[in-house]
Structures are given as C-alpha cells and as structure tokens.
Write a protein that holds these residues in place. Structure first.
Motif, PDB file in Angstrom:
ATOM      1  N   GLU A  66      -2.138 -23.150 -12.173  1.00 37.98           N
ATOM      2  CA  GLU A  66      -2.522 -22.280 -11.336  1.00 37.98           C
ATOM      3  C   GLU A  66      -1.121 -21.750 -11.015  1.00 37.98           C
ATOM      4  O   GLU A  66      -0.875 -19.987 -10.334  1.00 37.98           O
ATOM      5  CB  GLU A  66      -2.836 -22.770 -10.009  1.00 37.98           C
ATOM      6  CG  GLU A  66      -4.306 -22.738 -10.188  1.00 37.98           C
ATOM      7  CD  GLU A  66      -4.941 -24.011 -10.069  1.00 37.98           C
ATOM      8  OE1 GLU A  66      -4.287 -23.911  -8.654  1.00 37.98           O
ATOM      9  OE2 GLU A  66      -6.019 -24.653  -9.961  1.00 37.98           O
ATOM     10  N   ASN A  96      -4.672 -34.873 -16.081  1.00 44.19           N
ATOM     11  CA  ASN A  96      -5.555 -33.243 -15.463  1.00 44.19           C
ATOM     12  C   ASN A  96      -5.334 -32.069 -14.498  1.00 44.19           C
ATOM     13  O   ASN A  96      -5.398 -31.193 -14.913  1.00 44.19           O
ATOM     14  CB  ASN A  96      -7.479 -33.574 -15.922  1.00 44.19           C
ATOM     15  CG  ASN A  96      -7.585 -34.238 -17.217  1.00 44.19           C
ATOM     16  OD1 ASN A  96      -7.672 -33.297 -18.462  1.00 44.19           O
ATOM     17  ND2 ASN A  96      -7.476 -35.632 -17.461  1.00 44.19           N
ATOM     18  N   LYS A  97      -6.062 -33.106 -13.727  1.00 43.66           N
ATOM     19  CA  LYS A  97      -5.281 -32.538 -12.364  1.00 43.66           C
ATOM     20  C   LYS A  97      -4.273 -31.238 -12.231  1.00 43.66           C
ATOM     21  O   LYS A  97      -4.059 -30.296 -11.877  1.00 43.66           O
ATOM     22  CB  LYS A  97      -5.404 -33.464 -10.677  1.00 43.66           C
ATOM     23  CG  LYS A  97      -5.415 -32.852 -10.137  1.00 43.66           C
ATOM     24  CD  LYS A  97      -5.520 -33.215  -7.828  1.00 43.66           C
ATOM     25  CE  LYS A  97      -5.873 -32.645  -6.834  1.00 43.66           C
ATOM     26  NZ  LYS A  97      -5.301 -33.885  -6.543  1.00 43.66           N
ATOM     27  N   GLN A  98      -2.924 -32.281 -12.477  1.00 44.14           N
ATOM     28  CA  GLN A  98      -1.344 -32.071 -12.688  1.00 44.14           C
ATOM     29  C   GLN A  98      -1.189 -30.067 -13.183  1.00 44.14           C
ATOM     30  O   GLN A  98      -1.035 -29.853 -13.310  1.00 44.14           O
ATOM     31  CB  GLN A  98      -0.848 -33.037 -12.817  1.00 44.14           C
ATOM     32  CG  GLN A  98       0.348 -32.029 -12.410  1.00 44.14           C
ATOM     33  CD  GLN A  98       0.899 -32.166 -10.771  1.00 44.14           C
ATOM     34  OE1 GLN A  98       1.233 -32.644 -10.552  1.00 44.14           O
ATOM     35  NE2 GLN A  98       1.565 -30.932 -10.985  1.00 44.14           N
ATOM     36  N   SER A 126       0.605 -38.599 -10.762  1.00 47.29           N
ATOM     37  CA  SER A 126      -0.957 -37.898 -10.389  1.00 47.29           C
ATOM     38  C   SER A 126      -1.784 -37.952 -11.271  1.00 47.29           C
ATOM     39  O   SER A 126      -0.950 -38.358 -12.371  1.00 47.29           O
ATOM     40  CB  SER A 126      -0.551 -36.197 -10.201  1.00 47.29           C
ATOM     41  OG  SER A 126      -1.376 -35.233 -10.378  1.00 47.29           O
ATOM     42  N   ASP A 127      -2.814 -37.811 -11.144  1.00 45.10           N
ATOM     43  CA  ASP A 127      -4.193 -37.666 -12.137  1.00 45.10           C
ATOM     44  C   ASP A 127      -3.376 -36.062 -13.065  1.00 45.10           C
ATOM     45  O   ASP A 127      -3.134 -35.130 -12.965  1.00 45.10           O
ATOM     46  CB  ASP A 127      -5.520 -37.198 -11.491  1.00 45.10           C
ATOM     47  CG  ASP A 127      -6.193 -37.103 -12.914  1.00 45.10           C
ATOM     48  OD1 ASP A 127      -7.049 -38.215 -13.702  1.00 45.10           O
ATOM     49  OD2 ASP A 127      -6.149 -35.803 -13.226  1.00 45.10           O
ATOM     50  N   CYS A 170       3.104 -36.209 -20.330  1.00 42.38           N
ATOM     51  CA  CYS A 170       1.811 -36.595 -19.933  1.00 42.38           C
ATOM     52  C   CYS A 170       1.321 -37.766 -20.490  1.00 42.38           C
ATOM     53  O   CYS A 170       1.026 -37.888 -21.417  1.00 42.38           O
ATOM     54  CB  CYS A 170       0.675 -35.421 -20.088  1.00 42.38           C
ATOM     55  SG  CYS A 170       1.250 -33.251 -19.443  1.00 42.38           S
ATOM     56  N   ARG A 178      -3.330 -28.980 -14.026  1.00 39.09           N
ATOM     57  CA  ARG A 178      -4.396 -27.069 -13.670  1.00 39.09           C
ATOM     58  C   ARG A 178      -3.100 -26.043 -12.885  1.00 39.09           C
ATOM     59  O   ARG A 178      -3.666 -25.215 -12.703  1.00 39.09           O
ATOM     60  CB  ARG A 178      -6.180 -27.569 -12.823  1.00 39.09           C
ATOM     61  CG  ARG A 178      -7.238 -27.884 -14.213  1.00 39.09           C
ATOM     62  CD  ARG A 178      -7.702 -28.279 -13.489  1.00 39.09           C
ATOM     63  NE  ARG A 178      -8.753 -28.207 -14.703  1.00 39.09           N
ATOM     64  CZ  ARG A 178      -9.619 -29.600 -15.340  1.00 39.09           C
ATOM     65  NH1 ARG A 178      -8.610 -30.301 -15.378  1.00 39.09           N
ATOM     66  NH2 ARG A 178     -10.520 -29.049 -16.333  1.00 39.09           N
ATOM     67  N   THR A 179      -3.118 -27.264 -11.396  1.00 44.86           N
ATOM     68  CA  THR A 179      -2.089 -27.368 -10.965  1.00 44.86           C
ATOM     69  C   THR A 179      -0.660 -26.587 -11.393  1.00 44.86           C
ATOM     70  O   THR A 179      -0.229 -25.462 -11.014  1.00 44.86           O
ATOM     71  CB  THR A 179      -1.390 -28.400  -9.977  1.00 44.86           C
ATOM     72  OG1 THR A 179      -2.554 -28.729  -9.585  1.00 44.86           O
ATOM     73  CG2 THR A 179      -0.112 -27.625  -8.883  1.00 44.86           C
ATOM     74  N   SER A 233      -0.705 -41.590 -13.815  1.00 44.35           N
ATOM     75  CA  SER A 233      -1.381 -41.437 -12.045  1.00 44.35           C
ATOM     76  C   SER A 233      -1.062 -42.686 -11.906  1.00 44.35           C
ATOM     77  O   SER A 233      -0.876 -42.986 -10.935  1.00 44.35           O
ATOM     78  CB  SER A 233      -2.803 -41.683 -12.559  1.00 44.35           C
ATOM     79  OG  SER A 233      -2.650 -42.766 -13.850  1.00 44.35           O
TER      80      SER A 233
END
Length: 394
Positions: free
Chosen positions: A287, A279-281, A276-277, A225, A283-284, A249
């Motif tokens: 999920e 933190n958003k990735q 991608s951001d 990351c 979380r993806t 990002s």
C-alpha cells in the motif's frame, strides 16, 4: 524379545530399510510390549526384518533402527551410533562455526533423537518413547563423548503428543545455560536463547543458504521476513547490503536480533526491525509503494501433515505473491518451505501459481536444501524437509 508380525505384503518398506511402519501394517504381536520397548519385527512368513521401537499410541507404531539380526541393541550400540553421527559433523566445527546439528533422528539411526551443539552447550529433543526410555544412557554418553558445560532438554515439540509423551523442558545435566549463549556461524556471532527460543534454540539448517543468498546482497535493499534471530539479515549486512528490513511477529525474536546486531557491530542506520504479522506487513508495504531488491521468505511450517497440504499451499501462494509484488524489476526472491509434506516439485508448482497471480515472469536461479548436518537417508526421503528456491522476478 517380543515378535511383531506384519501382514502379508507389508514387509517391502522394512526390507528397503524405511524406518517407519504404520499400525495398519501389523498382523499380530506375540506378547504385550510396553510403549518404547524394542521388538523384533518379522514378515508374515516369520522372516526377520528389523529391530525397532514399538508404540501403540502412535500411527507410526514401529520405528526401525537395526536390520542385522545378530546385533544386540545395548549401550555399546547407542555409543557407536552417537560416535558415528558426531564424527561425521566434526569438520563443520571451526573458528567461524561452533554450532551444528550433531544427531538428526532417523537419518542417524536414532529415531526420535535430535542433538544440537551451541558452543559449549547441548540442546536435546526427544520425540519418541523409545529414546525417552534410554534418556539417561544418552545423556551419559553425550557427557562422555563431548564433555559439554551443560545439556538442556527442549522436548516440548508437538510431535511428543503422537507418542503419548508429555512436553518437557529444563536442565538435564551440568550448568544452566545463560539467558544468551554466544555462538558463531559463518563468522557471524549470535546470541541465542535455548530455554525460550524456537525449536531447539537456533535454526542451523539454513547455515549454507544464508551464505549463498548473502553473495547477492552487496549494495542491495533487503527485506528479511520471519527473520527470527536475524540469520539472513546479519549475513546480508556482512556482505554489504545497503539496508536490511527485518520483520517477525515475535518480540523475543526482535529483541534477540537487536542483541546480534550490536554483537557484530553493524551500523544501526543500515537496518530496521519491525515486530508485526508478516502477511499484514507485506500488505502495508504494498500500500505504501515500497520496493526491495531482495525479499527473503522463510515462514514456519505451514503443512505439519499431508492433511494440511491444501491449506498450506494457499498460504504459501499468497505469501509469495505478495513478496513478488514488492520486488524491483529483476529483483531476487529467496523463498523456503520447512514442511516435509511439501516436496520440491509441489513447492515449484505453488510458486508458479503465485507468479501467475502476481503477473510476473520468474526464473529459478538456484535450489536450496538442508545442510549436511541434516542428512537424508535414501531409504527415508521424508527426512528431506527443507527446500527453497532462489528466483529472479522479471
């Protein structure tokens, strides 16, 4: 030379060779020094303490550089400091590594000067008015000592605002660097972009840590990351990682990583890049139920100052909590902070909070630090900005 007199009781740091004196410690000034001018710093009893750069636009009003009163700070003085800094890194440059930091500001008694070598080119960052005043001398000395193909100015850091200096960038001498300069680090080739890249062009401060982590990568599924130009990704692939997922990002970072993968001839099927951001990735991935054997978290500076520490602590905690949740049982988390305001003990406490929130037991395997071309003077512990932990998440 203009005398700057400190308030009574404010001389201790200077006597201990700490290079910073804040404006509130100054009692009086005998004269009107220009910003960046070298002044003589004295205790309240008029005893000599040091010579340093003065700047009334900065909280750090004095940046000390010489503690011997009989010494003259002239071209020869700068030459000796540069030669000493360069000589102390000479052993780091070889067939496998042709990039490193040659000058590290206060650590090398040149407050506000950073010089990085990228193959035949030099990248210069000038972050103090004092060094700005002798820029031409510095350039001439670097030409004389190193004979580079070109010297490029990357003095676009926010730190210049604190010295009331405008951001600058561009060619200072010699050839304009090509869009991509090829450098080698630990036997891995990188295409780096000085003009448009982050910081001075490349994060050579993670050189040792990349190699340490890579030793754990064989047959592992790795998530890198804030990958930037791919330092951890490429080292993991070189050492036999089954697959590496790289997230950043920045479109330029992902493009540069693609160049570097091709440059080293790595199998494209073993690597995936995601713009991608982070933190958003993360979380993806959570999920989607994805899991990894190794997760690398090397974020940008969350705490540029102590005033931002609380907000940064929350950001570090949430990031590491997500990283832990994506690991297979017994997986490895390599987590870093480049915020000078976050010391190692504070960082450990933040990671402990993250582990508690994630419901994980965590073991510290190793502690990471900046490499030897980013030395830390014992009299200036603030120079130790990079820290990290290698963790086993149970």
């Amino acid at each position: 030379m203009i005398d700057v007199i400190l308030k009574k009781g404010k001389e201790k740091a200077a006597m201990l060779h700490h290079p910073w004196i804040f404006s509130g410690a100054i009692d009086k000034i005998k004269g009107k020094p220009l910003n960046g001018e070298i002044v003589k710093v004295c205790a309240a009893n008029a005893e000599f303490l040091a010579y340093g750069y003065y700047n009334d636009q900065s909280r750090v009003a004095l940046r000390l550089m010489e503690w011997e009163e009989s010494t003259t700070i002239d071209k020869q003085w700068y030459q000796e400091k540069l030669r000493s800094a360069i000589a102390s890194r000479k052993h780091l440059l070889n067939e496998d590594t042709n990039t490193c930091r040659l000058v590290f500001s206060e650590a090398d008694f040149l407050p506000g000067l950073i010089v990085d070598q990228y193959a035949d080119f030099l990248s210069l960052q000038i972050l103090s008015a004092g060094i700005e005043n002798v820029k031409e001398e510095i350039i001439a000395l670097l030409k004389e000592e190193l004979n580079p193909r070109g010297i490029f100015d990357k003095s676009d850091a926010g730190a210049r605002k604190h010295e009331n200096l405008e951001a600058t960038q561009g060619l200072l001498w010699g050839e304009t660097p090509p869009e991509f300069i090829e450098v080698r680090e630990n036997g891995i080739a990188y295409h780096i972009n000085i003009a448009d890249g982050q910081k001075s062009g490349f994060y050579c401060d993670q050189r040792d840590n990349r190699e340490i982590l890579a030793a754990y990568s064989k047959d592992k599924n790795v998530l890198d990351c804030f990958c930037y130009s791919g330092g951890f990704s490429l080292n993991s692939l070189k050492h036999g990682a089954t697959h590496v997922t790289s997230v950043d990002s920045s479109a330029l970072a992902i493009e540069t990583l693609a160049h570097n993968l091709e440059l080293n001839g790595f199998d494209a099927t073993r690597q995936q890049s995601i713009q991608s951001d982070v933190n958003k990735q993360l979380r993806t991935f959570k999920e989607e139920g994805k899991k990894f054997d190794i997760v690398v978290l090397d974020p940008p500076k969350y705490a540029p100052s102590r005033s931002a520490l609380d907000r940064a602590a929350r950001a570090y905690k949430d990031l590491n909590r997500l990283g832990m949740l994506l690991l297979e049982k017994g997986g490895i988390l390599a987590t870093y902070s480049c915020s000078g305001a976050v010391d190692m003990e504070t960082f450990k406490q933040i990671i402990a909070w993250a582990a508690l929130d994630a419901g994980k037991e965590v073991q510290i395997i190793k502690q990471f630090h900046q490499p030897e071309d980013h030395p830390v003077r014992l009299s200036f512990p603030e120079g130790e900005y990079l820290k990290g932990l290698l963790l086993r998440v149970l």
